[in-house]
Motif scaffolding. Structure first.
Motif, PDB file in Angstrom:
ATOM      1  N   THR A  45       0.833  -1.202   0.000  1.00 44.55           N
ATOM      2  CA  THR A  45       0.000   0.000   0.000  1.00 44.55           C
ATOM      3  C   THR A  45       0.868   1.251   0.000  1.00 44.55           C
ATOM      4  OG1 THR A  45      -0.097   0.022   2.425  1.00 44.55           O
ATOM      5  CG2 THR A  45      -1.873  -1.145   1.261  1.00 44.55           C
ATOM      6  N   ILE A  46       0.242   2.350  -0.385  1.00 42.13           N
ATOM      7  CA  ILE A  46       0.862   3.673  -0.310  1.00 42.13           C
ATOM      8  C   ILE A  46      -0.088   4.544   0.505  1.00 42.13           C
ATOM      9  CG2 ILE A  46       1.651   5.693  -1.606  1.00 42.13           C
ATOM     10  CD1 ILE A  46       2.194   3.827  -3.965  1.00 42.13           C
ATOM     11  N   SER A  47       0.394   5.090   1.606  1.00 38.17           N
ATOM     12  CA  SER A  47      -0.498   5.819   2.510  1.00 38.17           C
ATOM     13  C   SER A  47       0.113   7.154   2.919  1.00 38.17           C
ATOM     14  CB  SER A  47      -0.799   4.975   3.751  1.00 38.17           C
ATOM     15  OG  SER A  47       0.407   4.637   4.428  1.00 38.17           O
ATOM     16  N   GLY A  48      -0.757   8.022   3.371  1.00 39.94           N
ATOM     17  CA  GLY A  48      -0.308   9.308   3.904  1.00 39.94           C
ATOM     18  C   GLY A  48      -0.060  10.385   2.870  1.00 39.94           C
ATOM     19  N   LEU A  49      -0.474  10.169   1.633  1.00 43.19           N
ATOM     20  CA  LEU A  49      -0.278  11.190   0.614  1.00 43.19           C
ATOM     21  C   LEU A  49      -1.242  12.359   0.823  1.00 43.19           C
ATOM     22  CD1 LEU A  49       0.115   8.997  -2.603  1.00 43.19           C
ATOM     23  CD2 LEU A  49       1.926  10.086  -1.274  1.00 43.19           C
ATOM     24  N   ASP A  50      -0.797  13.545   0.496  1.00 41.80           N
ATOM     25  CA  ASP A  50      -1.631  14.742   0.606  1.00 41.80           C
ATOM     26  C   ASP A  50      -2.549  14.814  -0.609  1.00 41.80           C
ATOM     27  OD1 ASP A  50      -2.740  17.253   0.813  1.00 41.80           O
ATOM     28  OD2 ASP A  50      -0.839  18.305   1.128  1.00 41.80           O
ATOM     29  N   LEU A  64      -8.624   7.179   0.473  1.00 40.57           N
ATOM     30  CA  LEU A  64      -7.458   8.042   0.293  1.00 40.57           C
ATOM     31  C   LEU A  64      -6.208   7.253  -0.091  1.00 40.57           C
ATOM     32  CD1 LEU A  64      -6.163  10.843   0.446  1.00 40.57           C
ATOM     33  CD2 LEU A  64      -5.793  10.461   2.898  1.00 40.57           C
ATOM     34  N   ASP A  65      -5.969   6.132   0.599  1.00 43.06           N
ATOM     35  CA  ASP A  65      -4.721   5.398   0.403  1.00 43.06           C
ATOM     36  C   ASP A  65      -4.785   4.525  -0.847  1.00 43.06           C
ATOM     37  OD1 ASP A  65      -3.775   6.575   2.689  1.00 43.06           O
ATOM     38  OD2 ASP A  65      -4.253   4.862   3.981  1.00 43.06           O
ATOM     39  N   PHE A  66      -3.600   4.239  -1.381  1.00 42.69           N
ATOM     40  CA  PHE A  66      -3.457   3.454  -2.613  1.00 42.69           C
ATOM     41  C   PHE A  66      -3.110   2.009  -2.303  1.00 42.69           C
ATOM     42  CE2 PHE A  66      -1.581   7.329  -5.094  1.00 42.69           C
ATOM     43  CZ  PHE A  66      -2.845   7.891  -5.185  1.00 42.69           C
ATOM     44  N   VAL A  67      -3.390   1.148  -3.257  1.00 41.71           N
ATOM     45  CA  VAL A  67      -2.760  -0.170  -3.294  1.00 41.71           C
ATOM     46  C   VAL A  67      -1.676  -0.129  -4.363  1.00 41.71           C
ATOM     47  CG1 VAL A  67      -4.735  -1.473  -2.453  1.00 41.71           C
ATOM     48  CG2 VAL A  67      -4.521  -1.019  -4.908  1.00 41.71           C
ATOM     49  N   ASN A  68      -0.724  -1.043  -4.255  1.00 40.56           N
ATOM     50  CA  ASN A  68       0.331  -1.179  -5.254  1.00 40.56           C
ATOM     51  C   ASN A  68       0.178  -2.564  -5.886  1.00 40.56           C
ATOM     52  OD1 ASN A  68       2.283   0.243  -6.534  1.00 40.56           O
ATOM     53  ND2 ASN A  68       3.851  -0.008  -4.975  1.00 40.56           N
ATOM     54  N   ILE A  69       0.094  -2.604  -7.205  1.00 41.93           N
ATOM     55  CA  ILE A  69      -0.302  -3.818  -7.912  1.00 41.93           C
ATOM     56  C   ILE A  69       0.654  -4.080  -9.073  1.00 41.93           C
ATOM     57  CG2 ILE A  69      -2.138  -4.878  -9.310  1.00 41.93           C
ATOM     58  CD1 ILE A  69      -2.936  -4.661  -6.393  1.00 41.93           C
ATOM     59  N   PRO A  98       6.436  -6.755   7.941  1.00 40.47           N
ATOM     60  CA  PRO A  98       6.165  -5.728   6.937  1.00 40.47           C
ATOM     61  C   PRO A  98       7.394  -4.861   6.686  1.00 40.47           C
ATOM     62  CG  PRO A  98       4.395  -5.823   8.561  1.00 40.47           C
ATOM     63  CD  PRO A  98       5.509  -6.675   9.088  1.00 40.47           C
ATOM     64  N   VAL A  99       7.551  -4.436   5.445  1.00 43.48           N
ATOM     65  CA  VAL A  99       8.650  -3.565   5.058  1.00 43.48           C
ATOM     66  C   VAL A  99       8.070  -2.187   4.767  1.00 43.48           C
ATOM     67  CG1 VAL A  99      10.462  -3.137   3.361  1.00 43.48           C
ATOM     68  CG2 VAL A  99       9.978  -5.475   4.117  1.00 43.48           C
ATOM     69  N   VAL A 100       8.709  -1.162   5.337  1.00 45.13           N
ATOM     70  CA  VAL A 100       8.230   0.204   5.158  1.00 45.13           C
ATOM     71  C   VAL A 100       9.338   1.043   4.542  1.00 45.13           C
ATOM     72  CG1 VAL A 100       7.301   2.261   6.286  1.00 45.13           C
ATOM     73  CG2 VAL A 100       6.696  -0.018   7.148  1.00 45.13           C
ATOM     74  N   GLU A 101       9.010   1.703   3.444  1.00 51.45           N
ATOM     75  CA  GLU A 101       9.924   2.656   2.819  1.00 51.45           C
ATOM     76  C   GLU A 101       9.140   3.916   2.493  1.00 51.45           C
ATOM     77  OE1 GLU A 101      11.975   1.119  -0.564  1.00 51.45           O
ATOM     78  OE2 GLU A 101      13.244  -0.227   0.616  1.00 51.45           O
ATOM     79  N   GLY A 102       9.319   4.939   3.292  1.00 54.28           N
ATOM     80  CA  GLY A 102       8.578   6.176   3.081  1.00 54.28           C
ATOM     81  C   GLY A 102       7.084   5.951   3.208  1.00 54.28           C
ATOM     82  N   VAL A 103       6.342   6.245   2.152  1.00 54.73           N
ATOM     83  CA  VAL A 103       4.887   6.099   2.184  1.00 54.73           C
ATOM     84  C   VAL A 103       4.441   4.693   1.788  1.00 54.73           C
ATOM     85  CG1 VAL A 103       4.477   8.545   1.728  1.00 54.73           C
ATOM     86  CG2 VAL A 103       4.654   6.949  -0.195  1.00 54.73           C
ATOM     87  N   MET A 104       5.390   3.824   1.420  1.00 54.86           N
ATOM     88  CA  MET A 104       5.045   2.477   0.971  1.00 54.86           C
ATOM     89  C   MET A 104       5.231   1.445   2.083  1.00 54.86           C
ATOM     90  SD  MET A 104       6.475   2.237  -2.958  1.00 54.86           S
ATOM     91  CE  MET A 104       8.212   2.419  -2.507  1.00 54.86           C
ATOM     92  N   THR A 105       4.267   0.528   2.164  1.00 56.26           N
ATOM     93  CA  THR A 105       4.337  -0.602   3.088  1.00 56.26           C
ATOM     94  C   THR A 105       3.975  -1.860   2.318  1.00 56.26           C
ATOM     95  OG1 THR A 105       3.660   0.786   4.958  1.00 56.26           O
ATOM     96  CG2 THR A 105       3.468  -1.597   5.236  1.00 56.26           C
TER      97      THR A 105
END
Length: 287
Positions: A45-50, A64-69, A98-105
């Motif tokens: 997922t991608i979360s916390g974007l303005d 609001l939050d994205f999935v990554n596919i 879980p791996v977290v890099e910036g807004v991606m998890t």
């Protein structure tokens, strides 16, 4: 002739009852499909974007939050990998945390998902990036043995002296010397039968592209990459603030919307959580 060829393949598939309808089980091995199918891989997922980045206020958006596919298209004459997740498999730990890099998890590396449906990177015939943004190129290097299908403007930017923006050249550098099919702002019928077509849609990036797939049961599907990020963009016409060429994006969107209407197609926004919540994930497939 291309349409007749594709329809003939569908008829044969139905007669043999090889292709499972819409939520079929994965094959034990990477046997050739009798008709095109799509596997959907989850890349976190991608979360916390303005929302302001996309010219919205929070209350104007549903999810609001994205999935990554990422997607795997299996065709009787080959395979097409579309995008490759945001995080390289190398960053995942053996404990499954879980791996977290910036807004991606993310919790699932990509290549084990591919293997679970009977394929490895060496089995991929064609590799397609919707575009160069780093949330799509995480495992691009793994597919350097495939034929890379890319628009010239996109490749030129990716391997320019100092590419800027949402880009991580280290994740795709191996593509520099890959066997490459370079398109010049043009469409490309991958297998020559009209069932898998790369469509040029510049704007979000210089050579953004989408993939139209004709499926026997589901019908025509457009894997839309980042042509849109939110469904609300389709109804409001709003363009993200970080588009490479906003006016080109408007033209590309209008073209694809016409294609969708003319072909009674579904448009899958790659980051849209609601769209993908309704789809079976690998090892099931959609046909």
């Amino acid at each position: 002739m291309a349409r007749k060829s594709w329809l003939a393949g569908v008829i044969v598939a139905a007669a043999l009852a090889v292709s499972c309808s819409d939520q079929g089980s994965a094959p034990a091995q990477a046997a050739a499909a009798a008709a095109p199918r799509i596997y959907v891989f989850e890349n976190g997922t991608i979360s916390g974007l303005d929302p302001a980045l996309f010219n919205f206020k929070r209350e104007e958006l549903g999810q609001l939050d994205f999935v990554n596919i990422a997607y795997l298209i299996v065709h009787p004459r080959g395979t097409v990998m579309v995008d490759s997740g945001g995080m390289p498999d190398s960053v995942f730990k053996a404990d499954g945390a879980p791996v977290v890099e910036g807004v991606m998890t993310a919790t699932k590396p990509l290549l084990p998902q591919l293997k679970a449906v009977g394929y490895e990177p060496k089995d991929i015939t064609y590799f397609v990036l919707s575009h160069y943004h780093s949330d799509h190129t995480g495992n691009a290097n793994a597919f350097a043995n495939a034929t890379w299908i890319v628009q010239k403007a996109e490749r030129d930017y990716m391997f320019g002296d100092k590419p800027e923006g949402i880009i991580q050249p280290a994740t795709y550098d191996a593509l520099r010397n890959a066997k490459t099919k370079i398109l010049d702002n043009e469409d490309f019928d991958v297998f020559g039968d009209g069932s898998v077509v790369i469509m040029s849609t510049p704007g979000h990036t210089p050579g953004h592209q989408v993939v139209a797939v004709k499926l026997a049961h589901r019908g025509t599907v457009v894997l839309a990459g980042d042509l849109y990020h939110y469904p609300e963009e389709r109804t409001t016409g709003r363009i993200p603030t970080f588009e490479f060429a906003p006016e080109q994006s408007k033209v590309s969107r209008a073209r694809i919307e016409k294609y969708v209407a003319d072909n009674h197609a579904q448009l899958w926004i790659e980051h849209d959580a609601a769209t993908h919540a309704a789809l079976p994930k690998s090892p099931a497939y959609i046909d």
